[in-house]
Design a protein around this motif. Structure first.
Motif, PDB file in Angstrom:
ATOM      1  N   ASP A 261      48.124  37.354   3.719  1.00 25.70           N
ATOM      2  CA  ASP A 261      48.573  38.321   4.701  1.00 25.70           C
ATOM      3  C   ASP A 261      49.226  37.604   5.894  1.00 25.70           C
ATOM      4  OD1 ASP A 261      48.886  40.796   5.853  1.00 25.70           O
ATOM      5  OD2 ASP A 261      46.888  40.807   6.778  1.00 25.70           O
ATOM      6  N   PHE A 262      49.730  36.397   5.667  1.00 26.67           N
ATOM      7  CA  PHE A 262      50.255  35.613   6.794  1.00 26.67           C
ATOM      8  C   PHE A 262      51.775  35.620   6.888  1.00 26.67           C
ATOM      9  CE2 PHE A 262      51.641  31.400   8.542  1.00 26.67           C
ATOM     10  CZ  PHE A 262      51.317  31.661   9.866  1.00 26.67           C
ATOM     11  N   ARG A 263      52.474  36.004   5.814  1.00 26.35           N
ATOM     12  CA  ARG A 263      53.927  35.816   5.780  1.00 26.35           C
ATOM     13  C   ARG A 263      54.629  36.501   6.956  1.00 26.35           C
ATOM     14  NH1 ARG A 263      57.249  33.157   2.113  1.00 26.35           N
ATOM     15  NH2 ARG A 263      55.714  32.772   0.502  1.00 26.35           N
ATOM     16  N   GLU A 264      54.179  37.687   7.305  1.00 28.31           N
ATOM     17  CA  GLU A 264      54.823  38.404   8.405  1.00 28.31           C
ATOM     18  C   GLU A 264      54.557  37.707   9.752  1.00 28.31           C
ATOM     19  OE1 GLU A 264      54.666  42.960   9.445  1.00 28.31           O
ATOM     20  OE2 GLU A 264      54.763  42.602   7.274  1.00 28.31           O
ATOM     21  N   ASP A 265      53.312  37.314   9.971  1.00 26.93           N
ATOM     22  CA  ASP A 265      52.949  36.620  11.218  1.00 26.93           C
ATOM     23  C   ASP A 265      53.696  35.299  11.365  1.00 26.93           C
ATOM     24  OD1 ASP A 265      51.107  38.614  11.262  1.00 26.93           O
ATOM     25  OD2 ASP A 265      49.430  37.351  11.880  1.00 26.93           O
ATOM     26  N   SER A 266      54.064  34.714  10.255  1.00 25.61           N
ATOM     27  CA  SER A 266      54.676  33.385  10.325  1.00 25.61           C
ATOM     28  C   SER A 266      55.986  33.423  11.110  1.00 25.61           C
ATOM     29  CB  SER A 266      54.898  32.809   8.921  1.00 25.61           C
ATOM     30  OG  SER A 266      55.927  33.495   8.274  1.00 25.61           O
ATOM     31  N   ILE A 267      56.637  34.585  11.143  1.00 25.58           N
ATOM     32  CA  ILE A 267      57.886  34.720  11.907  1.00 25.58           C
ATOM     33  C   ILE A 267      57.615  34.527  13.404  1.00 25.58           C
ATOM     34  CG2 ILE A 267      59.773  36.317  12.508  1.00 25.58           C
ATOM     35  CD1 ILE A 267      59.108  37.635   9.675  1.00 25.58           C
ATOM     36  N   TYR A 268      56.506  35.110  13.859  1.00 27.00           N
ATOM     37  CA  TYR A 268      56.100  34.972  15.263  1.00 27.00           C
ATOM     38  C   TYR A 268      55.844  33.498  15.609  1.00 27.00           C
ATOM     39  CZ  TYR A 268      52.461  34.727  18.892  1.00 27.00           C
ATOM     40  OH  TYR A 268      51.699  34.371  19.971  1.00 27.00           O
ATOM     41  N   TYR A 269      55.151  32.799  14.721  1.00 21.45           N
ATOM     42  CA  TYR A 269      54.844  31.391  15.004  1.00 21.45           C
ATOM     43  C   TYR A 269      56.102  30.528  14.984  1.00 21.45           C
ATOM     44  CZ  TYR A 269      49.891  32.392  14.940  1.00 21.45           C
ATOM     45  OH  TYR A 269      48.660  32.880  15.253  1.00 21.45           O
ATOM     46  N   LYS A 270      57.028  30.837  14.095  1.00 21.06           N
ATOM     47  CA  LYS A 270      58.275  30.068  14.043  1.00 21.06           C
ATOM     48  C   LYS A 270      59.072  30.241  15.333  1.00 21.06           C
ATOM     49  CE  LYS A 270      58.855  29.889   9.053  1.00 21.06           C
ATOM     50  NZ  LYS A 270      59.650  30.270   7.877  1.00 21.06           N
ATOM     51  N   ARG A 271      59.047  31.463  15.878  1.00 20.94           N
ATOM     52  CA  ARG A 271      59.779  31.699  17.119  1.00 20.94           C
ATOM     53  C   ARG A 271      59.162  30.886  18.264  1.00 20.94           C
ATOM     54  NH1 ARG A 271      60.433  37.296  16.970  1.00 20.94           N
ATOM     55  NH2 ARG A 271      58.499  37.516  18.100  1.00 20.94           N
ATOM     56  N   LYS A 272      57.843  30.901  18.331  1.00 25.55           N
ATOM     57  CA  LYS A 272      57.141  30.108  19.347  1.00 25.55           C
ATOM     58  C   LYS A 272      57.477  28.624  19.220  1.00 25.55           C
ATOM     59  CE  LYS A 272      52.617  30.353  20.400  1.00 25.55           C
ATOM     60  NZ  LYS A 272      51.163  30.731  20.303  1.00 25.55           N
ATOM     61  N   PHE A 273      57.589  28.188  17.981  1.00 34.23           N
ATOM     62  CA  PHE A 273      57.879  26.783  17.663  1.00 34.23           C
ATOM     63  C   PHE A 273      59.221  26.364  18.257  1.00 34.23           C
ATOM     64  CE2 PHE A 273      59.247  24.023  13.834  1.00 34.23           C
ATOM     65  CZ  PHE A 273      58.610  22.891  14.296  1.00 34.23           C
ATOM     66  N   TYR A 274      60.265  27.166  18.017  1.00 37.58           N
ATOM     67  CA  TYR A 274      61.597  26.799  18.529  1.00 37.58           C
ATOM     68  C   TYR A 274      61.718  27.004  20.038  1.00 37.58           C
ATOM     69  CZ  TYR A 274      63.090  25.597  13.945  1.00 37.58           C
ATOM     70  OH  TYR A 274      63.185  24.948  12.739  1.00 37.58           O
ATOM     71  N   ASP A 275      61.058  28.028  20.575  1.00 38.14           N
ATOM     72  CA  ASP A 275      61.041  28.218  22.028  1.00 38.14           C
ATOM     73  C   ASP A 275      60.452  26.992  22.717  1.00 38.14           C
ATOM     74  OD1 ASP A 275      62.127  30.661  21.758  1.00 38.14           O
ATOM     75  OD2 ASP A 275      60.304  31.824  22.160  1.00 38.14           O
ATOM     76  N   ASN A 276      59.434  26.438  22.095  1.00 35.31           N
ATOM     77  CA  ASN A 276      58.761  25.268  22.677  1.00 35.31           C
ATOM     78  C   ASN A 276      59.705  24.061  22.754  1.00 35.31           C
ATOM     79  OD1 ASN A 276      56.252  24.190  23.729  1.00 35.31           O
ATOM     80  ND2 ASN A 276      56.142  22.947  21.873  1.00 35.31           N
ATOM     81  N   PHE A 277      60.560  23.883  21.750  1.00 37.09           N
ATOM     82  CA  PHE A 277      61.535  22.773  21.816  1.00 37.09           C
ATOM     83  C   PHE A 277      62.552  22.984  22.920  1.00 37.09           C
ATOM     84  CE2 PHE A 277      60.340  21.839  17.327  1.00 37.09           C
ATOM     85  CZ  PHE A 277      59.925  20.538  17.546  1.00 37.09           C
ATOM     86  N   VAL A 278      63.012  24.224  23.056  1.00 41.89           N
ATOM     87  CA  VAL A 278      63.992  24.529  24.107  1.00 41.89           C
ATOM     88  C   VAL A 278      63.399  24.201  25.465  1.00 41.89           C
ATOM     89  CG1 VAL A 278      65.310  26.379  25.199  1.00 41.89           C
ATOM     90  CG2 VAL A 278      65.130  26.295  22.708  1.00 41.89           C
ATOM     91  N   GLN A 279      62.121  24.580  25.668  1.00 39.74           N
ATOM     92  CA  GLN A 279      61.454  24.289  26.951  1.00 39.74           C
ATOM     93  C   GLN A 279      61.297  22.782  27.163  1.00 39.74           C
ATOM     94  OE1 GLN A 279      57.850  26.563  26.789  1.00 39.74           O
ATOM     95  NE2 GLN A 279      58.981  28.484  26.865  1.00 39.74           N
ATOM     96  N   LYS A 280      60.952  22.037  26.080  1.00 38.30           N
ATOM     97  CA  LYS A 280      60.770  20.589  26.201  1.00 38.30           C
ATOM     98  C   LYS A 280      62.094  19.893  26.546  1.00 38.30           C
ATOM     99  CE  LYS A 280      56.456  20.043  25.567  1.00 38.30           C
ATOM    100  NZ  LYS A 280      56.345  21.441  25.979  1.00 38.30           N
ATOM    101  N   GLU A 281      63.178  20.378  25.938  1.00 42.01           N
ATOM    102  CA  GLU A 281      64.481  19.755  26.195  1.00 42.01           C
ATOM    103  C   GLU A 281      64.938  20.015  27.629  1.00 42.01           C
ATOM    104  OE1 GLU A 281      67.574  19.138  22.777  1.00 42.01           O
ATOM    105  OE2 GLU A 281      66.503  20.997  22.382  1.00 42.01           O
ATOM    106  N   ARG A 282      64.642  21.239  28.098  1.00 41.58           N
ATOM    107  CA  ARG A 282      64.999  21.568  29.483  1.00 41.58           C
ATOM    108  C   ARG A 282      64.140  20.791  30.469  1.00 41.58           C
ATOM    109  NH1 ARG A 282      64.804  27.718  28.816  1.00 41.58           N
ATOM    110  NH2 ARG A 282      66.801  28.180  27.863  1.00 41.58           N
ATOM    111  N   GLY A 283      62.842  20.677  30.094  1.00 41.21           N
ATOM    112  CA  GLY A 283      61.881  20.051  30.992  1.00 41.21           C
ATOM    113  C   GLY A 283      61.988  18.531  30.916  1.00 41.21           C
TER     114      GLY A 283
END
Ligand code: MG
Length: 283
Positions: A261-283
């Motif tokens: 039952d995780f496939r749908e939730d995995s989209i949410y985690y992937k978004r968090k994953f890429y947002d985190n890189f954007v923040q790290k690159e800016r920071g």
């Protein structure tokens, strides 16, 4: 430890775990003390040391190229150095090997050098061997697992097989995991000598796991790509939030994964994953 040849699945579910920067807190120390300094040394780049090291870390630690294979990372760095600082002799030959070889490893590089002796190929090998030695010299205290990893692996192993899927070299991963008593929870260790992470997962699927029963845990976009290419699930360990990410896997994700039952939730985690890189690159 079993090899991929004689490996047999024991459970219906499989959790694949990347090592560097995911289970083990080793990315920073390896890049800052080993990869970068060896590049400076082998190509005699002391004049531009500071900016080159900063750029090396930016690419390999904080951009979405994090976790890229060492030789691909080296090719990017050498191209930039060639354009900005000093001519790199034989760069095209090295780039050609990186683009065409079936396996990005020292063994395959040695094989290419035996056919075409080129300065850049030889230096790349020297760099790779030097940095392996430097990594070996790091003390076990400099290569610790992230908090919660051991406990989560113990929990997971009751219900699922666990394979390490890493692009580092076999001996280094073996040593680091055994130093901290983590191997007890591992069924198989697959590293760069087997092939890419995607290839490793492909080989694991051939052992009879359903794609919905396999999840890859990693800290880099390459881990996600390897999972996607094999249609298996992906769960990200976020840079600088590693312990929290492992805890979240244990409390919220693993159960859902077992219930398929995780496939749908995995989209949410992937978004968090890429947002985190954007923040790290800016920071
Ligand atoms: Mg990693």
């Amino acid at each position: 430890m079993q090899t991929i040849m004689n490996y047999q699945k024991r459970k219906e579910f499989l959790v694949c775990v990347d090592s560097d920067g995911c289970a083990m807190d080793t990315m920073d120390v390896k890049h800052k003390k080993c990869f970068g300094p060896c590049l400076i040394e082998v190509w005699n780049l002391q004049r531009w040391e500071e900016t080159i090291l900063d750029r090396w870390n930016e690419i390999n630690l904080y951009s979405d190229l994090r976790g890229i294979n060492r030789f691909k990372g080296l090719a990017i760095a050498l191209r930039e150095i060639n354009e900005q600082y000093i001519e790199i002799n034989g760069l095209d030959c090295f780039q050609d090997w990186v683009d065409t070889t079936k396996e990005l490893s020292n063994e395959s590089l040695i094989d290419r050098i035996s056919k075409s002796k080129t300065e850049c190929l030889e230096k790349a090998l020297q760099w790779s061997e030097n940095l392996n030695n430097k990594i070996k010299e790091l003390s076990p205290q400099e290569k610790l697992p992230f908090e919660n990893v051991k406990e989560v692996l113990e929990q997971v192993h009751q219900y699922a097989d666990i394979a390490i899927v890493s692009s580092a070299n076999y001996e280094a991963v073996m040593e680091e995991w055994s130093d901290h008593g983590l191997l007890a929870h591992i069924d198989l260790l697959l590293t760069q000598n087997i092939g890419s992470k995607s290839h490793c997962i492909h080989e694991l699927l051939r052992k009879g796991y359903d794609t919905n029963h396999v999840i890859m845990i990693g800290d880099a976009p390459g881990d996600e790509k390897a999972a996607d290419e094999n249609h298996v699930l992906f769960y990200p360990i976020l840079v600088k939030q590693e312990a929290k990410s492992w805890n979240e896997f244990s409390e919220h994700v693993f159960g859902k994964f077992l219930q398929q039952d995780f496939r749908e939730d995995s989209i949410y985690y992937k978004r968090k994953f890429y947002d985190n890189f954007v923040q790290k690159e800016r920071g």
